[in-house]
Design a protein around this motif. Structure first.
Motif, PDB file in Angstrom:
ATOM      1  N   UNK A  68      25.639  11.697  18.607  1.00  0.00           N
ATOM      2  CA  UNK A  68      24.871  10.705  19.371  1.00  0.00           C
ATOM      3  C   UNK A  68      23.385  11.072  19.381  1.00  0.00           C
ATOM      4  N   UNK A  69      23.081  12.341  19.583  1.00  0.00           N
ATOM      5  CA  UNK A  69      21.682  12.766  19.609  1.00  0.00           C
ATOM      6  C   UNK A  69      21.030  12.576  18.239  1.00  0.00           C
ATOM      7  N   UNK A  70      21.766  12.859  17.189  1.00  0.00           N
ATOM      8  CA  UNK A  70      21.224  12.656  15.844  1.00  0.00           C
ATOM      9  C   UNK A  70      20.950  11.175  15.598  1.00  0.00           C
ATOM     10  N   UNK A  71      21.833  10.313  16.087  1.00  0.00           N
ATOM     11  CA  UNK A  71      21.629   8.876  15.906  1.00  0.00           C
ATOM     12  C   UNK A  71      20.399   8.378  16.662  1.00  0.00           C
ATOM     13  N   UNK A  72      19.952   9.132  17.652  1.00  0.00           N
ATOM     14  CA  UNK A  72      18.770   8.773  18.431  1.00  0.00           C
ATOM     15  C   UNK A  72      17.495   9.443  17.928  1.00  0.00           C
ATOM     16  N   UNK A  73      17.608  10.171  16.835  1.00  0.00           N
ATOM     17  CA  UNK A  73      16.401  10.734  16.234  1.00  0.00           C
ATOM     18  C   UNK A  73      16.223  12.223  16.383  1.00  0.00           C
ATOM     19  N   UNK A  74      17.162  12.935  16.992  1.00  0.00           N
ATOM     20  CA  UNK A  74      17.057  14.396  17.095  1.00  0.00           C
ATOM     21  C   UNK A  74      17.467  15.011  15.757  1.00  0.00           C
ATOM     22  N   UNK A  75      16.639  15.906  15.251  1.00  0.00           N
ATOM     23  CA  UNK A  75      16.926  16.534  13.961  1.00  0.00           C
ATOM     24  C   UNK A  75      18.186  17.392  14.056  1.00  0.00           C
ATOM     25  N   UNK A  76      19.092  17.290  13.073  1.00  0.00           N
ATOM     26  CA  UNK A  76      20.339  18.068  13.122  1.00  0.00           C
ATOM     27  C   UNK A  76      20.117  19.575  13.186  1.00  0.00           C
ATOM     28  N   UNK A  77      19.025  20.060  12.576  1.00  0.00           N
ATOM     29  CA  UNK A  77      18.819  21.509  12.570  1.00  0.00           C
ATOM     30  C   UNK A  77      18.392  22.044  13.937  1.00  0.00           C
ATOM     31  N   UNK A  78      18.152  21.176  14.888  1.00  0.00           N
ATOM     32  CA  UNK A  78      17.841  21.603  16.251  1.00  0.00           C
ATOM     33  C   UNK A  78      19.094  21.771  17.091  1.00  0.00           C
ATOM     34  N   UNK A  79      20.234  21.340  16.590  1.00  0.00           N
ATOM     35  CA  UNK A  79      21.465  21.280  17.375  1.00  0.00           C
ATOM     36  C   UNK A  79      22.455  22.352  16.956  1.00  0.00           C
ATOM     37  N   UNK A  80      23.013  23.043  17.945  1.00  0.00           N
ATOM     38  CA  UNK A  80      24.047  24.051  17.708  1.00  0.00           C
ATOM     39  C   UNK A  80      25.264  23.707  18.553  1.00  0.00           C
ATOM     40  N   UNK A  81      26.462  23.656  17.909  1.00  0.00           N
ATOM     41  CA  UNK A  81      27.711  23.320  18.585  1.00  0.00           C
ATOM     42  C   UNK A  81      28.520  24.586  18.838  1.00  0.00           C
ATOM     43  N   UNK A  82      28.973  24.768  20.078  1.00  0.00           N
ATOM     44  CA  UNK A  82      29.814  25.898  20.450  1.00  0.00           C
ATOM     45  C   UNK A  82      31.022  25.365  21.209  1.00  0.00           C
ATOM     46  N   UNK A  83      32.207  25.721  20.779  1.00  0.00           N
ATOM     47  CA  UNK A  83      33.445  25.312  21.448  1.00  0.00           C
ATOM     48  C   UNK A  83      33.967  26.455  22.307  1.00  0.00           C
ATOM     49  N   UNK A 102       5.227  12.492  31.455  1.00  0.00           N
ATOM     50  CA  UNK A 102       5.500  11.115  31.056  1.00  0.00           C
ATOM     51  C   UNK A 102       6.364  11.064  29.810  1.00  0.00           C
ATOM     52  N   UNK A 103       6.047  11.965  28.862  1.00  0.00           N
ATOM     53  CA  UNK A 103       6.846  12.001  27.637  1.00  0.00           C
ATOM     54  C   UNK A 103       6.420  10.928  26.673  1.00  0.00           C
ATOM     55  N   UNK A 104       6.734  11.125  25.404  1.00  0.00           N
ATOM     56  CA  UNK A 104       6.425  10.147  24.378  1.00  0.00           C
ATOM     57  C   UNK A 104       7.686   9.537  23.819  1.00  0.00           C
ATOM     58  N   UNK A 105       7.575   8.922  22.670  1.00  0.00           N
ATOM     59  CA  UNK A 105       8.713   8.261  22.061  1.00  0.00           C
ATOM     60  C   UNK A 105       9.465   9.234  21.172  1.00  0.00           C
ATOM     61  N   UNK A 106      10.774   9.123  21.174  1.00  0.00           N
ATOM     62  CA  UNK A 106      11.602   9.932  20.303  1.00  0.00           C
ATOM     63  C   UNK A 106      11.515   9.355  18.913  1.00  0.00           C
ATOM     64  N   UNK A 107      11.473  10.250  17.917  1.00  0.00           N
ATOM     65  CA  UNK A 107      11.345   9.780  16.550  1.00  0.00           C
ATOM     66  C   UNK A 107      12.529   8.891  16.176  1.00  0.00           C
ATOM     67  N   UNK A 108      12.215   7.845  15.419  1.00  0.00           N
ATOM     68  CA  UNK A 108      13.268   6.896  15.015  1.00  0.00           C
ATOM     69  C   UNK A 108      14.181   7.561  14.006  1.00  0.00           C
ATOM     70  N   UNK A 109      15.475   7.239  14.025  1.00  0.00           N
ATOM     71  CA  UNK A 109      16.406   7.845  13.078  1.00  0.00           C
ATOM     72  C   UNK A 109      16.091   7.413  11.648  1.00  0.00           C
ATOM     73  N   UNK A 110      16.364   8.310  10.719  1.00  0.00           N
ATOM     74  CA  UNK A 110      16.113   8.006   9.319  1.00  0.00           C
ATOM     75  C   UNK A 110      17.109   6.987   8.810  1.00  0.00           C
ATOM     76  N   UNK A 111      16.671   6.173   7.847  1.00  0.00           N
ATOM     77  CA  UNK A 111      17.564   5.157   7.260  1.00  0.00           C
ATOM     78  C   UNK A 111      18.648   5.823   6.449  1.00  0.00           C
TER      79      UNK A 111
END
Length: 208
Positions: free
Chosen positions: A139-154, A199-208
């Motif tokens: 979901x975060x990637x679909x909103x423009x967060x770069x995948x290399x910023x995300x780490x998954x731990x179960x 205030x924050x700015x805009x999140x980068x748009x997801x890549x096509x």
């Protein structure tokens, strides 16, 4: 007889001099009131500045309050409720609010820790917790967060938020529901984040 008259005349002259001294000043000065000295004390008028404000004391200058230092930016943590493997409305809303945070927009790394309740075996709970964390990641990637910023731990059922059972050992469905979650930790970015940037700015748009 002559001596008596002289003494009497001297006494009369002295009496007249005494009466003249006791007469009003206006009579002594020929009735001219301007000659009387005014001894009334006059209070000085209040001194004002050109702007009309009272003058300031040079002995007690105005105290200038120090400018408060900005609050240092700290890492943030959010709990995303996930009753099942898909995102509900509450989870989406929590993630959307998180992405408006200046720390997220500044490029801080995000760690996604998936959790489960105790129902089922350890392996299935571990897989369920991973699936929850991966759903949040997607979901975060679909909103423009770069995948290399995300780490998954179960983490499975190892770190419950609340006890899964009642004090008497009976099942607690509401508590188990709270334990089915993903915890998001946002670290500080390499570049400093302005402390007053809320205030924050805009999140980068997801890549096509």
């Amino acid at each position: 007889m002559i001596a008596i008259k002289q003494r009497t005349g001297a006494a009369i002259a002295a009496t007249c001099a005494a009466l003249a001294a006791c007469s009003p000043a206006s009579e002594r000065h020929g009735g001219n009131d301007d000659a009387v000295v005014n001894t009334r004390v006059v209070e000085p008028a209040a001194v004002e500045t050109t702007a009309g404000a009272p003058t300031k004391s040079i002995l007690r200058p105005e105290v200038v309050e120090p400018t408060p230092e900005p609050t240092p930016v700290q890492p943030i943590d959010r709990v995303i409720p996930m009753d099942g493997p898909v995102l509900g409305d509450a989870a989406r809303q929590a993630l959307d609010e998180l992405m408006t945070n200046p720390l997220v927009q500044a490029g801080g790394a995000l760690t996604l820790r998936g959790h489960s309740d105790t129902r089922g075996n350890d392996r299935s709970n571990l897989l369920a917790s991973r699936k929850r964390a991966e759903t949040v990641r997607d979901y975060l990637v679909s909103k423009g967060i770069a995948p290399d910023r995300l780490t998954v731990i179960a983490l499975g059922e190892t770190t419950p938020l609340v006890p899964n059972a009642q004090p008497d050992g009976s099942d607690d469905p509401e508590a188990r529901k709270k334990n089915r979650r993903v915890e998001v930790h946002v670290a500080l970015p390499a570049a400093p984040v302005p402390a007053d940037d809320t205030a924050g700015g805009n999140v980068a748009a997801p890549a096509d």
